[in-house]
Scaffold this motif. Sequence first.
Motif, PDB file in Angstrom:
ATOM      1  N   LEU B  46       0.677  -0.970   0.309  1.00 29.81           N
ATOM      2  CA  LEU B  46       0.386  -0.002  -0.015  1.00 29.81           C
ATOM      3  C   LEU B  46       0.800   1.233   0.460  1.00 29.81           C
ATOM      4  CD1 LEU B  46      -2.699  -0.705   2.220  1.00 29.81           C
ATOM      5  CD2 LEU B  46      -3.307  -0.668  -0.172  1.00 29.81           C
ATOM      6  N   LEU B  47       2.141   1.640   0.586  1.00 25.78           N
ATOM      7  CA  LEU B  47       3.173   2.696   0.791  1.00 25.78           C
ATOM      8  C   LEU B  47       3.451   2.549  -0.517  1.00 25.78           C
ATOM      9  CD1 LEU B  47       5.124   2.666   3.968  1.00 25.78           C
ATOM     10  CD2 LEU B  47       2.719   3.620   3.832  1.00 25.78           C
ATOM     11  N   GLN B  48       3.977   0.998  -1.406  1.00 25.34           N
ATOM     12  CA  GLN B  48       4.128   1.187  -2.600  1.00 25.34           C
ATOM     13  C   GLN B  48       2.833   2.443  -3.529  1.00 25.34           C
ATOM     14  OE1 GLN B  48       5.686  -2.352  -3.869  1.00 25.34           O
ATOM     15  NE2 GLN B  48       7.226  -2.583  -3.096  1.00 25.34           N
ATOM     16  N   SER B  49       2.102   2.099  -3.077  1.00 23.54           N
ATOM     17  CA  SER B  49       1.149   1.867  -4.666  1.00 23.54           C
ATOM     18  C   SER B  49       0.838   4.094  -3.792  1.00 23.54           C
ATOM     19  CB  SER B  49       0.027   1.653  -4.059  1.00 23.54           C
ATOM     20  OG  SER B  49       0.165  -0.036  -4.203  1.00 23.54           O
ATOM     21  N   CYS B  50       1.323   4.362  -2.845  1.00 21.55           N
ATOM     22  CA  CYS B  50       1.098   5.633  -2.111  1.00 21.55           C
ATOM     23  C   CYS B  50       2.030   6.375  -3.175  1.00 21.55           C
ATOM     24  CB  CYS B  50       1.191   5.738  -0.876  1.00 21.55           C
ATOM     25  SG  CYS B  50       0.078   5.270  -0.330  1.00 21.55           S
ATOM     26  N   ALA B  51       3.272   6.112  -3.156  1.00 18.55           N
ATOM     27  CA  ALA B  51       4.592   6.643  -3.359  1.00 18.55           C
ATOM     28  C   ALA B  51       4.068   6.517  -5.462  1.00 18.55           C
ATOM     29  CB  ALA B  51       5.385   5.689  -3.735  1.00 18.55           C
ATOM     30  N   GLY B  52       3.246   5.982  -5.849  1.00 21.03           N
ATOM     31  CA  GLY B  52       3.090   6.039  -7.111  1.00 21.03           C
ATOM     32  C   GLY B  52       1.658   6.635  -7.664  1.00 21.03           C
ATOM     33  N   GLY B  53       1.436   7.105  -6.793  1.00 21.52           N
ATOM     34  CA  GLY B  53       0.186   8.369  -6.504  1.00 21.52           C
ATOM     35  C   GLY B  53      -1.664   7.991  -6.504  1.00 21.52           C
ATOM     36  N   ASP B  54      -1.244   6.596  -6.032  1.00 24.40           N
ATOM     37  CA  ASP B  54      -3.240   6.468  -6.224  1.00 24.40           C
ATOM     38  C   ASP B  54      -3.344   6.427  -4.723  1.00 24.40           C
ATOM     39  OD1 ASP B  54      -4.548   4.347  -5.386  1.00 24.40           O
ATOM     40  OD2 ASP B  54      -3.649   2.234  -5.499  1.00 24.40           O
ATOM     41  N   ARG B  55      -4.637   7.632  -4.455  1.00 23.62           N
ATOM     42  CA  ARG B  55      -5.260   8.282  -2.946  1.00 23.62           C
ATOM     43  C   ARG B  55      -5.988   6.912  -3.279  1.00 23.62           C
ATOM     44  NH1 ARG B  55      -6.473  14.103  -3.733  1.00 23.62           N
ATOM     45  NH2 ARG B  55      -4.746  14.797  -4.863  1.00 23.62           N
ATOM     46  N   ALA B  56      -5.910   5.599  -3.642  1.00 20.74           N
ATOM     47  CA  ALA B  56      -6.666   4.494  -3.228  1.00 20.74           C
ATOM     48  C   ALA B  56      -6.142   3.744  -2.141  1.00 20.74           C
ATOM     49  CB  ALA B  56      -7.429   4.210  -4.025  1.00 20.74           C
ATOM     50  N   ALA B  57      -5.239   3.888  -2.503  1.00 24.00           N
ATOM     51  CA  ALA B  57      -4.019   2.368  -1.301  1.00 24.00           C
ATOM     52  C   ALA B  57      -4.214   3.783  -0.148  1.00 24.00           C
ATOM     53  CB  ALA B  57      -3.263   2.790  -2.323  1.00 24.00           C
ATOM     54  N   LEU B  58      -3.709   5.195   0.194  1.00 24.30           N
ATOM     55  CA  LEU B  58      -4.308   5.405   0.997  1.00 24.30           C
ATOM     56  C   LEU B  58      -4.862   5.686   1.915  1.00 24.30           C
ATOM     57  CD1 LEU B  58      -2.001   8.140   2.583  1.00 24.30           C
ATOM     58  CD2 LEU B  58      -3.249   9.872   1.931  1.00 24.30           C
ATOM     59  N   ARG B  59      -6.030   5.592   1.124  1.00 23.53           N
ATOM     60  CA  ARG B  59      -7.520   5.883   1.611  1.00 23.53           C
ATOM     61  C   ARG B  59      -7.703   4.561   2.273  1.00 23.53           C
ATOM     62  NH1 ARG B  59     -13.023   8.115   2.720  1.00 23.53           N
ATOM     63  NH2 ARG B  59     -13.757   6.440   4.316  1.00 23.53           N
ATOM     64  N   SER B  60      -7.097   2.856   1.508  1.00 25.25           N
ATOM     65  CA  SER B  60      -7.054   1.371   2.890  1.00 25.25           C
ATOM     66  C   SER B  60      -6.411   2.261   3.592  1.00 25.25           C
ATOM     67  CB  SER B  60      -6.501   0.562   1.650  1.00 25.25           C
ATOM     68  OG  SER B  60      -7.023   0.463  -0.201  1.00 25.25           O
ATOM     69  N   LEU B  61      -4.899   2.199   3.789  1.00 24.00           N
ATOM     70  CA  LEU B  61      -4.245   2.838   5.037  1.00 24.00           C
ATOM     71  C   LEU B  61      -5.261   2.903   6.299  1.00 24.00           C
ATOM     72  CD1 LEU B  61      -0.927   3.600   3.915  1.00 24.00           C
ATOM     73  CD2 LEU B  61      -1.643   1.858   4.759  1.00 24.00           C
ATOM     74  N   TYR B  62      -5.920   4.356   5.900  1.00 19.41           N
ATOM     75  CA  TYR B  62      -6.487   5.254   6.822  1.00 19.41           C
ATOM     76  C   TYR B  62      -7.982   4.821   7.017  1.00 19.41           C
ATOM     77  CZ  TYR B  62      -9.925   8.733   8.459  1.00 19.41           C
ATOM     78  OH  TYR B  62     -10.395   9.912   8.995  1.00 19.41           O
ATOM     79  N   ASP B  63      -8.512   2.872   6.355  1.00 21.61           N
ATOM     80  CA  ASP B  63      -9.854   3.020   6.436  1.00 21.61           C
ATOM     81  C   ASP B  63      -9.309   1.754   7.466  1.00 21.61           C
ATOM     82  OD1 ASP B  63     -11.367   4.213   5.272  1.00 21.61           O
ATOM     83  OD2 ASP B  63     -11.245   2.850   2.840  1.00 21.61           O
ATOM     84  N   ALA B  64      -7.978   1.240   7.219  1.00 23.85           N
ATOM     85  CA  ALA B  64      -7.578   0.413   8.490  1.00 23.85           C
ATOM     86  C   ALA B  64      -7.223   0.496   9.509  1.00 23.85           C
ATOM     87  CB  ALA B  64      -6.323  -0.586   7.586  1.00 23.85           C
ATOM     88  N   GLU B  65      -6.367   1.418   9.893  1.00 26.92           N
ATOM     89  CA  GLU B  65      -5.469   2.800  11.002  1.00 26.92           C
ATOM     90  C   GLU B  65      -5.553   3.939  11.567  1.00 26.92           C
ATOM     91  OE1 GLU B  65      -3.756   0.417  12.517  1.00 26.92           O
ATOM     92  OE2 GLU B  65      -3.090  -0.988  11.251  1.00 26.92           O
ATOM     93  N   ALA B  66      -6.752   4.347  11.176  1.00 20.54           N
ATOM     94  CA  ALA B  66      -6.863   6.104  11.131  1.00 20.54           C
ATOM     95  C   ALA B  66      -7.832   5.870  12.937  1.00 20.54           C
ATOM     96  CB  ALA B  66      -7.849   6.336  10.251  1.00 20.54           C
ATOM     97  N   GLY B  67      -8.816   5.103  12.934  1.00 21.75           N
ATOM     98  CA  GLY B  67      -9.043   5.215  14.474  1.00 21.75           C
ATOM     99  C   GLY B  67      -8.443   5.230  15.060  1.00 21.75           C
ATOM    100  N   ARG B  68      -7.394   3.569  14.927  1.00 19.95           N
ATOM    101  CA  ARG B  68      -5.544   3.458  16.228  1.00 19.95           C
ATOM    102  C   ARG B  68      -5.149   4.602  16.287  1.00 19.95           C
ATOM    103  NH1 ARG B  68      -7.097  -2.074  14.689  1.00 19.95           N
ATOM    104  NH2 ARG B  68      -6.487  -1.404  12.549  1.00 19.95           N
ATOM    105  N   LEU B  69      -5.016   5.149  15.478  1.00 20.30           N
ATOM    106  CA  LEU B  69      -4.256   6.003  14.837  1.00 20.30           C
ATOM    107  C   LEU B  69      -4.019   7.336  15.344  1.00 20.30           C
ATOM    108  CD1 LEU B  69      -2.531   5.548  11.422  1.00 20.30           C
ATOM    109  CD2 LEU B  69      -1.489   5.483  12.913  1.00 20.30           C
ATOM    110  N   VAL B  70      -5.363   7.561  15.208  1.00 19.72           N
ATOM    111  CA  VAL B  70      -6.487   8.364  16.647  1.00 19.72           C
ATOM    112  C   VAL B  70      -6.259   8.514  18.678  1.00 19.72           C
ATOM    113  CG1 VAL B  70      -8.471  10.324  16.782  1.00 19.72           C
ATOM    114  CG2 VAL B  70      -7.627   9.262  14.569  1.00 19.72           C
ATOM    115  N   ALA B  71      -6.892   6.567  18.360  1.00 16.95           N
ATOM    116  CA  ALA B  71      -6.409   6.560  19.851  1.00 16.95           C
ATOM    117  C   ALA B  71      -4.622   6.997  20.457  1.00 16.95           C
ATOM    118  CB  ALA B  71      -6.627   5.130  19.597  1.00 16.95           C
TER     119      ALA B  71
END
Lengths: 243, 216
Positions: B46-71
Amino acid sequence: MSSNPDHETDLDTLATLVVTGLATDDEARDFEARLADDAAARAALKAARERFLELDTAARPVVPSQGLWARIEAGLTTPGRVEDLSAHRAARRTERLRPLSPRGFWQGFAAASVTAVVTGGLLWASLWPSQPRLLVVLLDAEARPVSIVEALDGQRIRVVPLANIEVPQGRTLQVWTLPDPATGPVSMGLLSSVTATTLTGPPLPEPKREQLYEITIEPTGGSPTGKPTGPIVGKGFAKAPQI
Amino acid sequence: MQARRTRNRERKLCIQTTGLACYGSSRTRADSTKRQAEGMIDYERLLQSCAGGDRAALRSLYDAEAGRLVAVAQRILRRRELAEDVVHDAFIAIWQRAATYDASLGSARAWIYTVVRNRALNAVRDGKREDLRDSAEIEPQDETESIITDAVERLATESRLRGCLERLPPEKRECVLLSYVTGFSHGEIAGRLGIPLGTAKSWVKRGLTALQECMA
């Protein structure tokens, strides 16, 4: 370096202090300097990070505010315009150990928006003495103006760049609009060079207020899928001049 | 029919905030949600895809981790809005610097948490948390205690980290947890435990070393 038997222990403890944020500025700086060519330091940092990671990944998740993702997405820069690599690398080192202050982004965003409006207004006044139908100021992810699009009619647009847009080799700029969601994005044409250009696209209904225009970076010859695939250089919504 | 209408509505919202990249990204998102449910997220890819400009990959990271990262950020900063500001800035940084992720310094997931933690700690150093701590009303005395207790209880019972933490003498364990989980400085740890600064430094160091040896 020294063959002090405590050397490894010191390194591990130091890495742990860096990871917990308890290292002093000097300790963090010294440790950071070692990372580049000291495999033991890198391994120590990795081990320290992984040792505590579970405390984070086991955290009880909260539900982030609804607008958080939209705010993040609005702040994304275009990867195609990434600054030169050395600046990038410097930033990376900073990120590892001594992150930059999180402040400033929104301040910058607000300032950039003001600039966009002012620049857009002035340019429009000098370039279009006769009244245009609709104008679009395309902003990049940091709200810097990159281009103005004038919608001349259903088929023709005039594009005026406001910033030097770097296009990687083997790539081209492609201009898009969204006449309506059901039709989906329609290509208005390719920009071979970054100069003021009039493009003629397919016949479309008269452009409307708030119609979206966007420029992306695509492979030479245009997007292979017929829809935008590359990073966004700038986007904006059509406005009617208030004169 | 209903599904299509919902998709169109989502897309409309997406276009307001994102742009035309909304077209064609919905399938990727559905896939990522599925992968997430299966617990098989490939963070590095997913990080590699982000580096390639894929916003959906960043969104996947967000969906997976944002709740815990905010915590995680909130355990350090206490205030939700500050925690979300930190996660916001961290995701922008992750997007911009995804290409610089270096696997020899830890897993991709650990890197993401490091970016958030460092920013949260930095915000504390900027004095953001001190403002809060002056007010006893907003920061009840036992909040810190419940944060660190909860952090340990959330660890799996068979977790090695948990076993090692529980084996530490209570005061060393508290030092370790206060430093990592709530991001306390040596001075704050000393203040909380009512011990001299030098003692706090030595307890922290011994606690961290004991934990490290236990887990080695």
